[in-house]
Scaffold this motif. Structure first.
Motif, PDB file in Angstrom:
ATOM      1  N   HIS A 286       0.873  -1.173   0.000  1.00 10.82           N
ATOM      2  CA  HIS A 286       0.000   0.000   0.000  1.00 10.82           C
ATOM      3  C   HIS A 286       0.910   1.223   0.000  1.00 10.82           C
ATOM      4  O   HIS A 286       1.691   1.427   0.931  1.00 10.82           O
ATOM      5  N   VAL A 288       1.609   5.267  -0.059  1.00  8.18           N
ATOM      6  CA  VAL A 288       1.011   6.535   0.358  1.00  8.18           C
ATOM      7  C   VAL A 288       1.965   7.672   0.012  1.00  8.18           C
ATOM      8  O   VAL A 288       3.151   7.628   0.370  1.00  8.18           O
ATOM      9  N   SER A 292      -0.729  13.702  -5.671  1.00  9.62           N
ATOM     10  CA  SER A 292      -1.612  12.783  -6.391  1.00  9.62           C
ATOM     11  C   SER A 292      -1.067  12.418  -7.771  1.00  9.62           C
ATOM     12  O   SER A 292      -1.275  11.303  -8.252  1.00  9.62           O
ATOM     13  N   THR A 295       1.168   9.438  -7.258  1.00  9.43           N
ATOM     14  CA  THR A 295       0.463   8.179  -6.999  1.00  9.43           C
ATOM     15  C   THR A 295      -0.207   7.669  -8.272  1.00  9.43           C
ATOM     16  O   THR A 295      -0.278   6.455  -8.507  1.00  9.43           O
ATOM     17  N   ASP A 299       0.497   4.077  -9.889  1.00 11.64           N
ATOM     18  CA  ASP A 299      -0.594   3.144 -10.169  1.00 11.64           C
ATOM     19  C   ASP A 299      -0.568   2.693 -11.627  1.00 11.64           C
ATOM     20  O   ASP A 299      -0.736   1.503 -11.924  1.00 11.64           O
ATOM     21  N   THR A 312      -1.820  -0.927  -3.952  1.00  7.58           N
ATOM     22  CA  THR A 312      -2.865   0.094  -3.838  1.00  7.58           C
ATOM     23  C   THR A 312      -2.197   1.423  -3.517  1.00  7.58           C
ATOM     24  O   THR A 312      -1.135   1.470  -2.890  1.00  7.58           O
ATOM     25  N   CYS A 313      -2.815   2.498  -3.970  1.00  3.57           N
ATOM     26  CA  CYS A 313      -2.214   3.826  -3.819  1.00  3.57           C
ATOM     27  C   CYS A 313      -3.167   4.768  -3.102  1.00  3.57           C
ATOM     28  O   CYS A 313      -4.391   4.707  -3.299  1.00  3.57           O
ATOM     29  N   GLU A 314      -2.590   5.658  -2.313  1.00  4.25           N
ATOM     30  CA  GLU A 314      -3.375   6.647  -1.581  1.00  4.25           C
ATOM     31  C   GLU A 314      -2.632   7.990  -1.600  1.00  4.25           C
ATOM     32  O   GLU A 314      -1.472   8.052  -1.206  1.00  4.25           O
ATOM     33  N   ALA A 315      -3.318   9.032  -2.083  1.00  6.36           N
ATOM     34  CA  ALA A 315      -2.761  10.386  -2.052  1.00  6.36           C
ATOM     35  C   ALA A 315      -3.135  11.015  -0.718  1.00  6.36           C
ATOM     36  O   ALA A 315      -4.318  11.231  -0.433  1.00  6.36           O
ATOM     37  N   ARG A 316      -2.126  11.307   0.114  1.00  5.95           N
ATOM     38  CA  ARG A 316      -2.399  11.787   1.463  1.00  5.95           C
ATOM     39  C   ARG A 316      -1.186  12.557   1.987  1.00  5.95           C
ATOM     40  O   ARG A 316      -0.052  12.065   1.905  1.00  5.95           O
ATOM     41  N   LEU A 323      -0.731   8.509   8.866  1.00 12.33           N
ATOM     42  CA  LEU A 323      -1.511   7.308   9.136  1.00 12.33           C
ATOM     43  C   LEU A 323      -1.577   7.100  10.639  1.00 12.33           C
ATOM     44  O   LEU A 323      -0.556   7.163  11.327  1.00 12.33           O
ATOM     45  N   GLU A 327      -4.408   2.230  11.655  1.00  9.83           N
ATOM     46  CA  GLU A 327      -4.384   1.998  10.211  1.00  9.83           C
ATOM     47  C   GLU A 327      -3.231   1.078   9.789  1.00  9.83           C
ATOM     48  O   GLU A 327      -3.147   0.693   8.620  1.00  9.83           O
TER      49      GLU A 327
END
Length: 409
Positions: A286, A288, A292, A295, A299, A312-316, A323, A327
Motif C-alpha cells: 500500500h 502513500v 496525487s 500516486t 498506479d 494500492t495507492c493513496e494520495a495523502r 496514518l 491503520e
C-alpha cells in the motif's frame, strides 16, 4: 591583516571550523591556513600546512563551481566523514548502531541536474551557481554529471533563447530517461501561442522525450520512462527521483533486505514507486504519497507491469494527516522515506502502532536520529545503518536503516 588558524573539524556543510568559530571552506582537520578574517569567514585563504588527506581536485571547475564541497579530500576521508556524521547524529540522541560500509556512487553518474541559464548580450551562460553566489560557472568538464547531461546543456541554452528573460535566471532540470531527455523548465516567460509553438518545435528539433514549462507539458515525443524494478513509470514533470541509478539500487536493496519475509508492506512517502514497485515483486504494497500526480504515475506503472503482486495507492499529506496507529493493522513491515524534515508526526503514530519492522530511508541524519530516538524509546532496536553517498564530493549524506521491534522489552 593576515591571520593563521588551525582547522579543528568539518561542519555539516563541509566547511572547516577553527576556533572563534571561523568557517573556512575547502579545508581539512589539522590544516593550518592563513588569510584575512572578515566576520566569521576567512578570505584569500592559503593552506600553510596541508593535511595528508588533501588531494588535487579532479575537476577543473572546482574552485569556481558550487556543485561540490569536498573534492580536495581523499575518497577515504570523505567516506569516513560521512559515516561519522551519522554516528554523531545518533550519539547526540544517545543512540548507536552497527554501521555498514558506505556505498558511494561513481563519478559521472548523476542522471538529473538543474542547470542555471541566463540570457546575455552575446547569447547565454549556463552552468551551476558558484558557492553562495549568483555567479554562474560553466561546467563542460563536470565530473559529477553523466556525459549525456553535459551534452544536453546546449539544449538548455537554446530554450533560454526562446523563453528566458534577460532579467531572470532559467532553472532547467535535465533528467535522463529510457525515452530520452526529459526537461522541466521553471522561471521562464509566461506561455503564449507563439512561445508554445516554438517550444514544441524545439522538442522535435532536439529529439527530447518530454518538455515541460513551469509545470505544463508542452510536448512528449517518447514516454520519459523510469524503471523501478520491472515496472516502467512515467513520473510527473520535475517529480522526485534518486540522483543516481546506482544510489537508487543500493537504497532499494537495503529496503528489500530490511523487509524480507514480510507479506504486506505499507510504503510511506512513496513517490512514484521507487521502493513500492520493486517490493511488489514479492509482497502486497500500500503506497502513500502526498502528490496525487505521483500516486497516479505509480498506479499506472503497476497496472502496465506483469508479474507484480497487488499495489494500492493513496494520495495523502503525511505531515498533516499521518496514518494513525490503527491503520497499520494487517501490515507486517513499513517503509519510510520522508523529505529532509523527517517524519516526526508519522513516527509518533508508528511508535504506538508497533509494526514488527520499519525500513527508514533518510536524506538528513539529524532528523533521522530524532525519529530513531522516538522508535527506540518505544521498544525498537536499530539493527543496522547503511550510508549511501549518491551526492559524491558534497556534504549531503543519505542512509537506509532497519528497525525491529524488540521482543525483550
Amino acid at each position: 591583516m593576515t591571520q593563521q588558524f588551525t582547522i579543528n573539524r568539518l561542519g555539516h556543510q563541509g566547511d572547516g571550523i577553527a576556533d572563534g568559530p571561523v568557517y573556512i571552506p575547502r579545508t581539512l582537520p589539522g590544516e593550518v591556513v592563513s588569510g584575512t578574517l572578515v566576520g566569521q569567514l576567512l578570505e584569500d585563504m592559503r593552506v600553510e600546512t596541508p593535511s595528508d588527506q588533501r588531494v588535487k581536485a579532479p575537476c577543473r571547475h572546482y574552485k569556481a563551481c558550487g556543485g561540490c564541497q569536498l573534492q580536495h579530500a581523499s575518497d577515504a576521508f570523505v567516506a569516513d566523514w560521512k559515516v561519522g556524521i551519522v554516528r554523531a547524529a545518533l550519539s547526540a540522541q544517545g543512540l548507536e548502531a552497527p554501521m555498514r560500509p558506505i556505498h558511494t556512487s561513481p563519478e559521472r553518474s548523476r542522471r538529473r541536474a538543474t542547470i542555471a541559464v541566463r540570457r546575455t548580450k552575446k547569447g547565454t551562460l549556463a552552468g551551476f551557481h558558484g558557492r553562495a553566489s549568483d555567479t554562474i560557472t560553466e561546467i563542460p568538464d563536470c565530473h559529477l554529471l553523466d556525459p549525456a547531461l553535459i551534452a544536453a546543456i546546449p539544449v538548455a541554452e537554446s530554450l533560454a533563447l526562446l523563453g528566458g528573460s534577460r532579467k531572470g535566471v532559467l532553472a532547467v532540470t535535465l533528467t535522463l530517461s529510457e525515452g530520452g531527455l526529459d526537461i522541466a523548465v521553471s522561471g521562464g516567460k509566461p506561455l503564449d501561442g507563439p512561445l508554445e509553438l516554438a517550444l514544441a518545435q524545439a522538442t522535435e528539433k532536439h529529439g527530447l522525450a518530454r518538455l515541460s514549462w513551469d509545470g505544463e507539458v508542452i510536448a512528449m515525443r517518447q514516454p520519459p520512462v523510469q524503471r523501478f524494478g520491472i515496472a516502467g513509470v512515467i513520473p510527473p514533470p520535475g517529480a522526485f527521483l534518486q540522483a543516481t541509478k546506482d544510489g537508487e539500487q543500493a537504497l532499494t536493496q537495503a529496503v528489500l533486505e530490511a523487509t524480507q519475509g514480510a507479506r504486506r508492506v505499507v510504503d510511506l512517502f512513496a513517490g512514484s514507486g521507487t521502493f513500492s514497485l520493486p517490493l511488489a515483486q514479492e509482497v502486497e504494497v500500500h503506497a502513500v504519497e502526498g502528490e496525487s500526480a505521483m500516486t497516479q504515475a505509480l498506479d499506472q506503472g503497476w497496472r502496465k507491469a506483469t508479474g507484480l503482486k497487488r499495489v494500492t495507492c493513496e494520495a495523502r499529506d503525511l505531515f498533516r494527516r499521518p496514518l494513525m496507529s490503527d491503520e497499520f493493522k494487517g501490515f507486517d513491515a513499513v517503509v519510510l522515506d520522508p523529505p529532509r524534515a523527517g517524519a516526526e508526526a508519522q513516527v509518533a503514530e508508528l511508535a504506538q502502532a508497533q509494526p514488527p519492522v520499519i525500513a527508514y530511508v533518510s536524506c538528513n541524519p539529524i532528523t533521522f536520529a530524532r525519529d530513531a530516538k522516538t522508535l527506540v524509546d518505544a521498544g525498537y532496536a536499530l539493527e543496522w545503518v547503511q550510508v549511501v553517498d549518491q551526492f559524491r564530493w558534497s556534504s549531503h549524506t543519505e542512509l537506509a536503516a532497519r528497525f525491529v521491534l524488540n521482543p525483550a522489552r
